[in-house]
Design a protein around this motif. Structure first.
Motif, PDB file in Angstrom:
ATOM      1  N   PHE A 174       0.808  -1.218   0.000  1.00 29.38           N
ATOM      2  CA  PHE A 174       0.000   0.000   0.000  1.00 29.38           C
ATOM      3  C   PHE A 174       0.843   1.271   0.000  1.00 29.38           C
ATOM      4  CE2 PHE A 174      -2.388  -3.372   2.163  1.00 29.38           C
ATOM      5  CZ  PHE A 174      -3.480  -3.452   1.312  1.00 29.38           C
ATOM      6  N   CYS A 175       0.300   2.304  -0.678  1.00 31.54           N
ATOM      7  CA  CYS A 175       0.968   3.602  -0.803  1.00 31.54           C
ATOM      8  C   CYS A 175       0.002   4.718  -0.394  1.00 31.54           C
ATOM      9  CB  CYS A 175       1.394   3.873  -2.246  1.00 31.54           C
ATOM     10  SG  CYS A 175       2.161   2.490  -3.104  1.00 31.54           S
ATOM     11  N   HIS A 176       0.540   5.772   0.199  1.00 36.72           N
ATOM     12  CA  HIS A 176      -0.233   6.968   0.522  1.00 36.72           C
ATOM     13  C   HIS A 176       0.490   8.204   0.000  1.00 36.72           C
ATOM     14  CE1 HIS A 176      -2.444   5.087   4.266  1.00 36.72           C
ATOM     15  NE2 HIS A 176      -2.803   4.545   3.113  1.00 36.72           N
ATOM     16  N   PHE A 177      -0.235   9.084  -0.690  1.00 43.13           N
ATOM     17  CA  PHE A 177       0.280  10.368  -1.152  1.00 43.13           C
ATOM     18  C   PHE A 177      -0.508  11.473  -0.449  1.00 43.13           C
ATOM     19  CE2 PHE A 177       0.813   8.234  -5.587  1.00 43.13           C
ATOM     20  CZ  PHE A 177       1.914   7.516  -5.140  1.00 43.13           C
ATOM     21  N   VAL A 178       0.186  12.331   0.286  1.00 39.87           N
ATOM     22  CA  VAL A 178      -0.506  13.364   1.062  1.00 39.87           C
ATOM     23  C   VAL A 178       0.129  14.725   0.781  1.00 39.87           C
ATOM     24  CG1 VAL A 178      -1.405  13.991   3.329  1.00 39.87           C
ATOM     25  CG2 VAL A 178      -0.706  11.611   2.880  1.00 39.87           C
ATOM     26  N   HIS A 179      -0.709  15.701   0.428  1.00 40.16           N
ATOM     27  CA  HIS A 179      -0.188  17.047   0.191  1.00 40.16           C
ATOM     28  C   HIS A 179      -0.754  18.036   1.210  1.00 40.16           C
ATOM     29  CE1 HIS A 179      -3.938  18.530  -1.689  1.00 40.16           C
ATOM     30  NE2 HIS A 179      -3.966  17.421  -2.416  1.00 40.16           N
ATOM     31  N   GLY A 180      -0.091  19.182   1.298  1.00 42.03           N
ATOM     32  CA  GLY A 180      -0.538  20.222   2.220  1.00 42.03           C
ATOM     33  C   GLY A 180      -0.260  19.914   3.676  1.00 42.03           C
ATOM     34  N   VAL A 181       0.792  19.131   3.952  1.00 44.93           N
ATOM     35  CA  VAL A 181       1.125  18.788   5.332  1.00 44.93           C
ATOM     36  C   VAL A 181       2.112  19.818   5.894  1.00 44.93           C
ATOM     37  CG1 VAL A 181       2.074  17.033   6.880  1.00 44.93           C
ATOM     38  CG2 VAL A 181       0.811  16.329   4.819  1.00 44.93           C
ATOM     39  N   PRO A 182       1.722  20.604   6.890  1.00 41.25           N
ATOM     40  CA  PRO A 182       2.657  21.569   7.485  1.00 41.25           C
ATOM     41  C   PRO A 182       3.808  20.835   8.178  1.00 41.25           C
ATOM     42  CG  PRO A 182       0.372  22.056   8.097  1.00 41.25           C
ATOM     43  CD  PRO A 182       0.386  20.681   7.487  1.00 41.25           C
ATOM     44  N   ARG A 183       4.961  21.469   8.218  1.00 39.12           N
ATOM     45  CA  ARG A 183       6.132  20.831   8.832  1.00 39.12           C
ATOM     46  C   ARG A 183       5.855  20.302  10.244  1.00 39.12           C
ATOM     47  NH1 ARG A 183      11.830  21.278   8.145  1.00 39.12           N
ATOM     48  NH2 ARG A 183      11.508  22.842   6.520  1.00 39.12           N
ATOM     49  N   PRO A 184       5.157  21.058  11.121  1.00 39.97           N
ATOM     50  CA  PRO A 184       4.927  20.538  12.476  1.00 39.97           C
ATOM     51  C   PRO A 184       4.101  19.249  12.510  1.00 39.97           C
ATOM     52  CG  PRO A 184       4.543  22.907  12.408  1.00 39.97           C
ATOM     53  CD  PRO A 184       4.678  22.450  10.991  1.00 39.97           C
ATOM     54  N   HIS A 185       3.404  18.913  11.411  1.00 42.56           N
ATOM     55  CA  HIS A 185       2.570  17.719  11.381  1.00 42.56           C
ATOM     56  C   HIS A 185       3.191  16.573  10.584  1.00 42.56           C
ATOM     57  CE1 HIS A 185      -0.896  19.541  13.372  1.00 42.56           C
ATOM     58  NE2 HIS A 185      -0.663  20.624  12.655  1.00 42.56           N
ATOM     59  N   LEU A 186       4.454  16.725  10.168  1.00 39.85           N
ATOM     60  CA  LEU A 186       5.098  15.684   9.375  1.00 39.85           C
ATOM     61  C   LEU A 186       5.159  14.354  10.132  1.00 39.85           C
ATOM     62  CD1 LEU A 186       6.688  14.637   6.948  1.00 39.85           C
ATOM     63  CD2 LEU A 186       8.759  15.652   7.946  1.00 39.85           C
ATOM     64  N   THR A 187       5.585  14.397  11.381  1.00 45.11           N
ATOM     65  CA  THR A 187       5.666  13.165  12.162  1.00 45.11           C
ATOM     66  C   THR A 187       4.293  12.531  12.326  1.00 45.11           C
ATOM     67  OG1 THR A 187       7.624  13.903  13.375  1.00 45.11           O
ATOM     68  CG2 THR A 187       6.298  12.182  14.403  1.00 45.11           C
ATOM     69  N   GLU A 188       3.279  13.346  12.571  1.00 42.74           N
ATOM     70  CA  GLU A 188       1.920  12.829  12.721  1.00 42.74           C
ATOM     71  C   GLU A 188       1.466  12.134  11.440  1.00 42.74           C
ATOM     72  OE1 GLU A 188      -2.634  14.423  13.654  1.00 42.74           O
ATOM     73  OE2 GLU A 188      -0.936  15.821  13.696  1.00 42.74           O
ATOM     74  N   ALA A 189       1.758  12.744  10.287  1.00 44.02           N
ATOM     75  CA  ALA A 189       1.361  12.148   9.005  1.00 44.02           C
ATOM     76  C   ALA A 189       2.060  10.813   8.791  1.00 44.02           C
ATOM     77  CB  ALA A 189       1.672  13.107   7.864  1.00 44.02           C
ATOM     78  N   LEU A 190       3.339  10.727   9.124  1.00 39.87           N
ATOM     79  CA  LEU A 190       4.067   9.470   8.984  1.00 39.87           C
ATOM     80  C   LEU A 190       3.530   8.401   9.932  1.00 39.87           C
ATOM     81  CD1 LEU A 190       7.684  10.865   8.566  1.00 39.87           C
ATOM     82  CD2 LEU A 190       6.408   9.550   6.863  1.00 39.87           C
ATOM     83  N   CYS A 191       3.107   8.824  11.122  1.00 38.68           N
ATOM     84  CA  CYS A 191       2.523   7.871  12.066  1.00 38.68           C
ATOM     85  C   CYS A 191       1.193   7.334  11.549  1.00 38.68           C
ATOM     86  CB  CYS A 191       2.327   8.533  13.430  1.00 38.68           C
ATOM     87  SG  CYS A 191       3.854   8.710  14.389  1.00 38.68           S
ATOM     88  N   ILE A 192       0.403   8.188  10.911  1.00 36.55           N
ATOM     89  CA  ILE A 192      -0.867   7.724  10.346  1.00 36.55           C
ATOM     90  C   ILE A 192      -0.604   6.666   9.280  1.00 36.55           C
ATOM     91  CG2 ILE A 192      -2.871   8.392   8.958  1.00 36.55           C
ATOM     92  CD1 ILE A 192      -2.829  11.084  10.420  1.00 36.55           C
ATOM     93  N   ALA A 193       0.381   6.929   8.425  1.00 36.33           N
ATOM     94  CA  ALA A 193       0.733   5.943   7.398  1.00 36.33           C
ATOM     95  C   ALA A 193       1.143   4.621   8.055  1.00 36.33           C
ATOM     96  CB  ALA A 193       1.857   6.469   6.515  1.00 36.33           C
ATOM     97  N   ARG A 194       1.881   4.715   9.119  1.00 37.55           N
ATOM     98  CA  ARG A 194       2.321   3.512   9.833  1.00 37.55           C
ATOM     99  C   ARG A 194       1.136   2.776  10.436  1.00 37.55           C
ATOM    100  NH1 ARG A 194       6.838   1.513  12.334  1.00 37.55           N
ATOM    101  NH2 ARG A 194       6.530   0.423  14.300  1.00 37.55           N
ATOM    102  N   TRP A 195       0.266   3.491  11.120  1.00 31.46           N
ATOM    103  CA  TRP A 195      -0.893   2.872  11.750  1.00 31.46           C
ATOM    104  C   TRP A 195      -1.809   2.213  10.723  1.00 31.46           C
ATOM    105  CZ3 TRP A 195      -1.998   7.917  14.890  1.00 31.46           C
ATOM    106  CH2 TRP A 195      -1.085   8.024  15.928  1.00 31.46           C
ATOM    107  N   GLN A 196      -1.916   2.851   9.573  1.00 27.16           N
ATOM    108  CA  GLN A 196      -2.819   2.324   8.553  1.00 27.16           C
ATOM    109  C   GLN A 196      -2.142   1.287   7.664  1.00 27.16           C
ATOM    110  OE1 GLN A 196      -5.088   5.222   6.414  1.00 27.16           O
ATOM    111  NE2 GLN A 196      -5.832   6.225   8.254  1.00 27.16           N
ATOM    112  N   GLY A 197      -0.857   1.079   7.859  1.00 27.61           N
ATOM    113  CA  GLY A 197      -0.162   0.008   7.144  1.00 27.61           C
ATOM    114  C   GLY A 197       0.191   0.337   5.714  1.00 27.61           C
ATOM    115  N   ALA A 198       0.776   1.510   5.480  1.00 28.65           N
ATOM    116  CA  ALA A 198       1.242   1.885   4.138  1.00 28.65           C
ATOM    117  C   ALA A 198       2.748   2.078   4.195  1.00 28.65           C
ATOM    118  CB  ALA A 198       0.564   3.167   3.666  1.00 28.65           C
ATOM    119  N   ALA A 199       3.482   1.244   3.478  1.00 25.11           N
ATOM    120  CA  ALA A 199       4.945   1.285   3.542  1.00 25.11           C
ATOM    121  C   ALA A 199       5.558   2.277   2.565  1.00 25.11           C
ATOM    122  CB  ALA A 199       5.522  -0.102   3.290  1.00 25.11           C
ATOM    123  N   THR A 200       4.842   2.637   1.512  1.00 25.84           N
ATOM    124  CA  THR A 200       5.358   3.604   0.537  1.00 25.84           C
ATOM    125  C   THR A 200       4.582   4.905   0.697  1.00 25.84           C
ATOM    126  OG1 THR A 200       5.933   1.847  -1.034  1.00 25.84           O
ATOM    127  CG2 THR A 200       5.757   4.084  -1.905  1.00 25.84           C
TER     128      THR A 200
END
Length: 249
Positions: free
Chosen positions: A187-213
């Motif tokens: 699985f892959c996730h493409f996310v735009h409009g992510v502010p720098r302070p939320h980068l870690t949060e976005a990566l954690c969501i990808a991890r929780w949802q099981g997307a490696a790319t």
């Protein structure tokens, strides 16, 4: 919808080591720095999409050929972008574009952008993928649904793009239960409009949802008037370093 859940996928640090999938930069003449950064040693790239001119273009482009060659020489997969137009694209046109990508740029596979996601689209996508695997031996196939498709699509391709959109949607997104039966590498996730302070949060969501790319950027689509994937994120170094080492909870 009953097949969706916000429940968290349990993965250990050793199970999931995400990498970067680049949806497609601007032409190498317009984005030379971006293309150059991709061959930096240690960058955790899974693949890079080549989109010459809404596909392979009408003739070989020497600048794109050089950029693709540098990536392939560095051991990075290069995928040709094929727009299926949600299943309305003529099959012969798709096949012709695929042949051009292989003949001119020696691509390693394909991203089928705007891929159908419903059950009705399965037979035609199956036909297309089977033909692509004949055109390019051992082709890496990514289906660009942008949403969770009918689970039957997982059997057709190497990876599915199950989210493509803005951070405002992603931070509250849900994951389809059927994805838990498959490894994150599918699985892959493409996310735009992510502010720098939320980068870690976005990566954690990808991890929780099981997307490696993943591809995460601070650029936006300008309300539909711009391509948020054309340039590298403003926090490129931080992004690739966090992806390369995994994200701690």
């Amino acid at each position: 919808m009953p097949h969706l859940t916000r429940s968290r996928r349990h993965t250990s640090d050793t199970e999931l080591r995400p990498g970067v999938g680049v949806p497609g930069y601007a032409h190498p003449l317009l984005a030379p720095i971006e293309w150059g950064e991709l061959t930096r040693p240690g960058t955790p790239l899974h693949w890079v999409v080549l989109n010459v001119s809404d596909g392979p273009g009408a003739r070989p482009d020497p600048h794109c050929l050089e950029a693709a060659g540098r990536l392939r020489n560095a051991g990075v997969r290069v995928l040709g972008r094929l727009d299926t137009r949600y299943g309305t694209r003529n099959f012969g046109e798709l096949v012709s574009d695929a042949h051009r990508f292989v003949d001119w740029y020696q691509v390693d596979g394909f991203l089928l952008e705007r891929c159908p996601a419903d059950h009705a689209g399965l037979p035609e996508v199956r036909r297309t993928v089977a033909t692509l695997r004949v055109i390019r031996d051992a082709a890496h196939i990514v289906l660009g649904h942008g949403i969770h498709p009918h689970p039957g699509y997982i059997e057709l391709a190497d990876q599915l793009v199950t989210f493509s959109g803005p951070w405002s949607d992603y931070r509250w997104s849900q994951v389809a239960e059927w994805t838990a039966d498959h490894s994150p590498e599918r699985f892959c996730h493409f996310v735009h409009g992510v502010p720098r302070p939320h980068l870690t949060e976005a990566l954690c969501i990808a991890r929780w949802q099981g997307a490696a790319t993943v591809w995460i950027t601070d650029h936006t689509d300008g309300g539909g008037d711009a391509d948020p994937w054309e340039a590298m994120p403003g926090y490129w170094d931080e992004f690739v370093s966090r992806v390369g080492t995994g994200v701690s909870e």
